[in-house]
Design a protein around this motif. Structure first.
Motif, PDB file in Angstrom:
ATOM      1  N   GLU A 260       0.823  -1.212   0.000  1.00 35.32           N
ATOM      2  CA  GLU A 260       0.000   0.000   0.000  1.00 35.32           C
ATOM      3  C   GLU A 260       0.856   1.261   0.000  1.00 35.32           C
ATOM      4  OE1 GLU A 260      -2.623  -0.203   3.302  1.00 35.32           O
ATOM      5  OE2 GLU A 260      -3.807  -1.871   2.493  1.00 35.32           O
ATOM      6  N   ARG A 261       2.111   1.140   0.449  1.00 38.57           N
ATOM      7  CA  ARG A 261       3.009   2.308   0.480  1.00 38.57           C
ATOM      8  C   ARG A 261       4.029   2.290  -0.646  1.00 38.57           C
ATOM      9  NH1 ARG A 261       5.803   1.111   5.513  1.00 38.57           N
ATOM     10  NH2 ARG A 261       4.793  -0.922   5.391  1.00 38.57           N
ATOM     11  N   VAL A 353       9.019   6.991  -0.001  1.00 43.50           N
ATOM     12  CA  VAL A 353       7.977   6.952   1.032  1.00 43.50           C
ATOM     13  C   VAL A 353       8.509   6.432   2.361  1.00 43.50           C
ATOM     14  CG1 VAL A 353       6.097   6.756  -0.639  1.00 43.50           C
ATOM     15  CG2 VAL A 353       7.181   4.672   0.216  1.00 43.50           C
TER      16      VAL A 353
END
Length: 370
Positions: A260-261, A353
Motif C-alpha cells: 500500500e506504500r 515513502v
C-alpha cells in the motif's frame, strides 16, 4: 605484505593521492555534488568533503557543513557504492553492421578498463563488492567486462566513525570497520590518518610514503571511534539468516501492508550495492545498418523484469516487494552463502515513502509493527 600501520598527518593526504596517481591510476573520491556525496575524480585532498555531515532517516537525506577544518570522512554513505565502477549502468556487449551483400557482421565488445584508485570506500561496500564478485566472476563463465574493471581497482577503505540513523551494518557483520577486501585502509583521527595495508599492492604504496609508525595513543583513538559508531546504531536485523522467517511467511498480510506504500519505483534496487538485475536491449541506427546490443540496469520492481511470453508474472507490487526481500535476505544464502544485505541503509534513506527494511522484517518476524 607484512607492514606496520603508519601515521599520515592530515596535511600529508596529498602525498597519498599523488602516490596513487604516480602509477597511472585515475583517483576517485567522495565529492559533494547536487546535495549528495558521490564518487568523482579528485585532484587533491581539497576536493574532499571537509567538514561535511549528513543527516539520514527514512525517505530523507541532507548534508550540512560544520567547519572547513573538520574531518574529511565524518559522514555515512551517499547514494553510490562501488557497483557503478564494476557493473556499469549501461554497456555495449556486442554490435552488428549490415552493409548488404555479405549480410550482418557481428563484433564483440572488447573489455577495457583504466586503472582506478578509489578513496573513501566503506566496510559495507567492500562486503557488497565481494558479493558482486561471487556473482559476476563465477566459474566457468566469469563476466569479462566486470573482471577487467575489477582488476583495475585499487581500493582505499576508510573505517566508519560516524553512522547515519539508517545504518545497521553491525547487525549484518559488515562494518563499521573494514576487515578485508581493501588495498589500503585509513582510520581518520583528529590529527591525521592511521594507514594500514591489505594487499601487496597496498604495502608497496605504503612503503613509498615512508611513514612513522602509529603510536598506541592514536591506535586507541582509532579503535574507540569505530566502537562508538557500532554502538550508536539503532537499527538492526534480527538474524543474519532470515530464510525460515521469510519463507514461512510468504502469505503474510504484511506484504499487503507494505504494498500500500511501495511505489514500485526501483529506487531501493538502484542504490543497493549488491543488486545486479539487468536487461538487454538493442539500439539501432536510423537507417537500420548498425545495431548495438547493450546490458543495462533493471529492477525486480519493473513489470518487464517478470515478463514471460505475454504475461507479467509479478504484476502486483505485493509480489514484487516480496520477491526483492525474500531473494536478498533468504535465497542469496543458497546462491552465495550469505544474505545479500550489508546493512548500508541506502534503501531506507532513498525510498521516496520511507519504507524501512529492518521494520518490515521485524513485523514479519512478529517483533514489531512496521
Amino acid at each position: 605484505m607484512a607492514s606496520e600501520p603508519g601515521f599520515l598527518p592530515r596535511d600529508g593526504l596529498d602525498r597519498l593521492i599523488e602516490a596513487l596517481r604516480r602509477d597511472g591510476r585515475e583517483v576517485i573520491g567522495p565529492r559533494v555534488r547536487d546535495g549528495a556525496i558521490v564518487y568523482a575524480p579528485i585532484a587533491a585532498a581539497a576536493d574532499l568533503p571537509a567538514g561535511v555531515r549528513d543527516a539520514q532517516s527514512p525517505g530523507a537525506y541532507a548534508l550540512h557543513a560544520v567547519s572547513p577544518d573538520e574531518r574529511l570522512f565524518a559522514w555515512a554513505n551517499g547514494p553510490q557504492a562501488l557497483k557503478p565502477l564494476v557493473f556499469v549502468p549501461h554497456e555495449l556487449l556486442w554490435s552488428s553492421r549490415n552493409d548488404g551483400a555479405d549480410g550482418p557482421q557481428f563484433t564483440a565488445a572488447e573489455p577495457a578498463a583504466r586503472p582506478t584508485a578509489v578513496i573513501g570506500v566503506r566496510a559495507c561496500d567492500l562486503a557488497a563488492l565481494a558479493l558482486q564478485d561471487r556473482h559476476f566472476l563465477r566459474e566457468p563463465y566469469p563476466d569479462p567486462a566486470y573482471r577487467a574493471r575489477r582488476d583495475a581497482l585499487f581500493l582505499v577503505a576508510v573505517h566508519c566513525t560516524h553512522q547515519a540513523d539508517t545504518c545497521f551494518c553491525a547487525s549484518t557483520g559488515d562494518g563499521p570497520e573494514a576487515e578485508s577486501g581493501f588495498d589500503l585502509a585509513l582510520h581518520e583521527i583528529d590529527d591525521g590518518f592511521i594507514v594500514a595495508a591489505g594487499s601487496d599492492a597496498g604495502a608497496a604504496v605504503l612503503a613509498g610514503l615512508d611513514l612513522a609508525a602509529a603510536d598506541q595513543a592514536r591506535m586507541d583513538e582509532a579503535r574507540a571511534g569505530v566502537e562508538a559508531a557500532a554502538a550508536a546504531q539503532s537499527r538492526s536485523l534480527p538474524s543474519r539468516d532470515l530464510r525460515p522467517t521469510l519463507l514461512e511467511r510468504l502469505e503474510s498480510p504484511q506484504w499487503d501492508a507494505v504494498a500500500e506504500r511501495c511505489l514500485s519505483c526501483g529506487n531501493c534496487t538502484a542504490v543497493c550495492p549488491t543488486c545486479f538485475c539487468n536487461a538487454e536491449v538493442n539500439e539501432a541506427t536510423i537507417d537500420g545498418r548498425e545495431n548495438g546490443h547493450y546490458r543495462q540496469w533493471d529492477s525486480c520492481f519493473t513489470s518487464g523484469h517478470s515478463y514471460l511470453h505475454g504475461i507479467v508474472i509479478r504484476s502486483e507490487t505485493r509480489a514484487r516487494y516480496r520477491q526483492w526481500l525474500t531473494h536478498k535476505l533468504a535465497h542469496w544464502h543458497d546462491q552465495y552463502g550469505r544474505s545479500g544485505c550489508v546493512g548500508c541503509g541506502r534503501c531506507i534513506s532513498w525510498c521516496p515513502v520511507g519504507i524501512d527494511l529492518t521494520a518490515e522484517v521485524a513485523a514479519l518476524a512478529g517483533e514489531g509493527t512496521a
